[in-house]
Design a protein around this motif. Structure first.
Motif, PDB file in Angstrom:
ATOM      1  N   GLU A  81       0.882  -1.230  -0.124  1.00 37.05           N
ATOM      2  CA  GLU A  81       0.148  -0.003  -0.121  1.00 37.05           C
ATOM      3  C   GLU A  81       0.771   1.156  -0.025  1.00 37.05           C
ATOM      4  O   GLU A  81       1.985   1.378   0.704  1.00 37.05           O
ATOM      5  CB  GLU A  81      -0.841  -0.057   1.250  1.00 37.05           C
ATOM      6  N   ARG A  83       0.778   5.454   0.618  1.00 37.95           N
ATOM      7  CA  ARG A  83      -0.220   6.310   1.608  1.00 37.95           C
ATOM      8  C   ARG A  83       0.315   7.611   1.669  1.00 37.95           C
ATOM      9  O   ARG A  83       1.198   7.763   2.719  1.00 37.95           O
ATOM     10  CB  ARG A  83      -0.417   5.550   2.783  1.00 37.95           C
ATOM     11  N   LYS A 107      -4.400   9.431   1.318  1.00 36.90           N
ATOM     12  CA  LYS A 107      -4.982   8.860   0.238  1.00 36.90           C
ATOM     13  C   LYS A 107      -4.282   7.486   0.211  1.00 36.90           C
ATOM     14  O   LYS A 107      -3.039   7.309   0.192  1.00 36.90           O
ATOM     15  CB  LYS A 107      -4.445   9.770  -1.196  1.00 36.90           C
ATOM     16  N   ARG A 108      -4.933   6.444  -0.055  1.00 31.48           N
ATOM     17  CA  ARG A 108      -4.428   4.927   0.427  1.00 31.48           C
ATOM     18  C   ARG A 108      -4.347   4.454  -1.305  1.00 31.48           C
ATOM     19  O   ARG A 108      -5.676   4.023  -1.753  1.00 31.48           O
ATOM     20  CB  ARG A 108      -5.087   4.176   1.352  1.00 31.48           C
ATOM     21  N   PHE A 109      -3.437   4.028  -1.481  1.00 35.89           N
ATOM     22  CA  PHE A 109      -3.334   2.922  -2.718  1.00 35.89           C
ATOM     23  C   PHE A 109      -3.051   1.652  -2.487  1.00 35.89           C
ATOM     24  O   PHE A 109      -2.102   1.453  -2.228  1.00 35.89           O
ATOM     25  CB  PHE A 109      -2.404   3.901  -3.754  1.00 35.89           C
ATOM     26  N   TYR A 122      -3.581  -0.197  -9.172  1.00 37.38           N
ATOM     27  CA  TYR A 122      -3.863   0.060  -7.656  1.00 37.38           C
ATOM     28  C   TYR A 122      -5.501   0.497  -7.510  1.00 37.38           C
ATOM     29  O   TYR A 122      -5.851   1.223  -8.292  1.00 37.38           O
ATOM     30  CB  TYR A 122      -2.968   1.256  -6.949  1.00 37.38           C
ATOM     31  N   SER A 124      -7.755   2.759  -4.854  1.00 41.35           N
ATOM     32  CA  SER A 124      -7.666   3.649  -3.632  1.00 41.35           C
ATOM     33  C   SER A 124      -8.905   4.218  -3.236  1.00 41.35           C
ATOM     34  O   SER A 124     -10.038   3.959  -3.666  1.00 41.35           O
ATOM     35  CB  SER A 124      -7.022   4.913  -4.639  1.00 41.35           C
TER      36      SER A 124
END
Length: 228
Positions: A81, A83, A107-109, A122, A124
């Motif tokens: 991840e 981030r 923001k999380r990928f 990814y 997100s």
């Protein structure tokens, strides 16, 4: 409700370059205790800027590796991840007490997976976090403080992929810290991590023993000496 026991170990290094600027680098190892197995590993770096009036602005990035949430899982897929985040910290000193507020947006990928394997690309989503903390200076040992620390942190998910778990998790922590020296602090405590799973009607209740080392390097005095 799924109950789990974990141990978290962390090291944080903060280098202060000037009264305004600092850089914090962290490494975290998070493990299940029964059986012993890695749950999460992360590296984080944050640039910090002092705004004044007890406010601080932060921008950072985290590289995260998520192992299965079941310590007995047969499949051992580890999902990376990415981030990035922005953050504001506010501190209210009140004698022996200090109240702290942390506001973070990230923001999380998440790396995509298919049939138990990593694939290209990814997914997100966003997450917003607020942490209310309190510190109390209990005593001094060899002129260094012993502090009682506690906080409660709420996590809220946002984004098109979030359907049932807008509430992500809540973390409640209590611990003790001791500054071995002006630059080195040791801390140990208990963290309760209550998390809603993506399906919405299932939860994790994690009981965590936390151990941390916080290391500070102040270069501002060295810079002044070199300028003199």
């Amino acid at each position: 409700m799924t109950h789990q026991q974990l141990a978290w170990f962390s090291y944080a290094n903060t280098i202060r370059f000037s009264p305004k600027w600092a850089l914090t680098s962290e490494v975290h190892e998070r493990r299940f205790m029964n059986p012993s197995r890695r749950h999460q590993f992360l590296l984080r770096s944050q640039a910090r800027y002092t705004l004044g009036e007890n406010w601080e602005a932060v921008a950072g990035f985290t590289y995260f590796r998520q192992s299965p949430n079941d310590p007995k899982a047969v499949q051992g897929l580890v999902v990376p991840e990415l981030r990035p985040h922005v953050q504001f910290n506010y501190s209210q000193p009140l004698g022996r007490f200090a109240i702290t507020h942390r506001y973070r947006a990230e923001k999380r990928f998440f790396r995509k997976t298919d049939n138990g394997e990593l694939v290209a690309g990814y997914n997100s989503n966003y997450r917003f976090r607020y942490r209310l903390g309190i510190e109390y200076r209990l005593a001094d040992i060899k002129e260094q403080p012993v502090k009682l620390k506690a906080y409660d942190e709420l996590h809220i998910n946002a984004g098109k992929s979030i359907v049932y778990n807008r509430f992500d998790q809540n973390r409640i922590y209590a611990g003790l810290s001791y500054a071995v020296s002006k630059s080195l602090e040791m801390e140990a405590g208990y963290l309760n991590w209550y998390q809603q799973r993506p399906v919405g009607n299932l939860f994790y209740n994690r009981h965590i023993m936390s151990f941390a080392i916080n290391h500070k390097i102040d270069l501002t005095n060295k810079r002044k000496e070199s300028e003199d």
